[in-house]
Design an enzyme around this catalytic site. Structure first.
Site, PDB file in Angstrom:
ATOM      1  CB  CYS A 120     -34.390  -1.863 -16.533  1.00 14.97           C
ATOM      2  SG  CYS A 120     -33.366  -2.390 -17.928  1.00 14.97           S
ATOM      3  CB  CYS A 121     -36.555   2.877 -17.603  1.00 13.31           C
ATOM      4  SG  CYS A 121     -37.523   1.892 -18.770  1.00 13.31           S
ATOM      5  CB  CYS A 203     -35.278  -1.620 -24.953  1.00 10.48           C
ATOM      6  SG  CYS A 203     -34.376  -0.201 -24.318  1.00 10.48           S
ATOM      7  CB  CYS A 206     -39.392  -3.176 -22.873  1.00  5.79           C
ATOM      8  SG  CYS A 206     -38.393  -3.739 -21.480  1.00  5.79           S
ATOM      9  CB  CYS A 229     -38.667   5.047 -20.566  1.00  6.28           C
ATOM     10  SG  CYS A 229     -38.387   6.670 -21.290  1.00  6.28           S
TER      11      CYS A 229
END
Length: 234
Positions: A120-121, A203, A206, A229
């Site tokens: 995702c990062c 985010c 997270c 990240c």
């Protein structure tokens, strides 16, 4: 010009014995060295407010990139608008990922930040920053040595192997208290989440508040073997 490829020729040094612990000297050097080929990657945390104020003194039209993952806190987006009003000449770019959240879910499943936060990062932060740095020689970051174990050896000027660039970190010697003292002294806007236990804000999916005495990065990816990240691995 000092670049990733000419790193061995690096003979740059700065004194930290001034009011900004070397930050203004580092920024002045960086904008003289790289002119328009440098960008500040800003997450709009409290360190970012300090750097934006300092950068505005050195280069009021500087490029600033915000990696808009589309899952930031609403407070972060509201802060960006306040910063635009406070520093209208800064060139703030909100960089979007190639994939929308729906497209990402279709390819990798719902809630990728839970099932595979590293991917995702990569999709929402690392690849967009790679694109943003493609035509730059250097970038600026708000890292401080005090923030975590993984950042305690950061230097003012760093050879960045992740992005094959030069990473400039003016605030490495600043403490948390000094950052806040500067913010209050200059009446700078900041994210109100800092006031309710969020020392580091990323985010929304997270990031959690941190208890008293916790590491400033403890609220990031809580419960996972992950503290970064991926932007700042060397």
């Amino acid at each position: 010009m000092l670049t990733y490829e000419t790193w061995e020729e690096n003979d740059v040094s700065f004194s930290e014995e001034d009011e900004t612990k070397g930050a203004l000297s580092v920024l002045s050097w960086a904008y003289k060295e790289y002119k328009s080929e440098i960008v500040y990657a800003c997450s709009f945390g409290v360190e970012g407010m300090v750097l934006l104020h300092l950068i505005n003194q050195v280069n009021p039209s500087a490029k600033v990139v915000f990696l808009d993952t589309n899952v930031h806190f609403q407070e972060t987006y509201e802060l960006i608008q306040k910063v635009r009003e406070r520093f209208p000449s800064l060139n703030i770019i909100e960089k979007q990922p190639e994939l929308t959240l729906d497209e990402q879910a279709n390819l990798h499943g719902d809630k990728l930040w839970e099932s595979n936060p590293n991917l995702c990062c990569k999709i929402r932060k690392i690849l967009p920053l790679e694109e943003s740095l493609a035509n730059e020689k250097a970038w600026i970051s708000g890292l401080r040595r005090e923030q975590s174990e993984t950042r305690k050896h950061t230097k003012f000027i760093n050879q960045d192997h992740r992005f094959r660039s030069i990473k400039v970190c003016p605030l490495i010697h600043w403490t948390w208290k000094e950052v806040w003292r500067y913010v209050y002294k200059h009446s700078l806007p900041y994210n109100p989440l800092h006031d309710i236990g969020y020392p580091s804000i990323g985010c929304e999916k997270c990031t959690l508040p941190v208890g008293e005495g916790g590491d400033s990065r403890d609220g990031r990816w809580a419960g996972k073997v992950k503290t970064e990240c991926g932007l700042h691995y060397q």
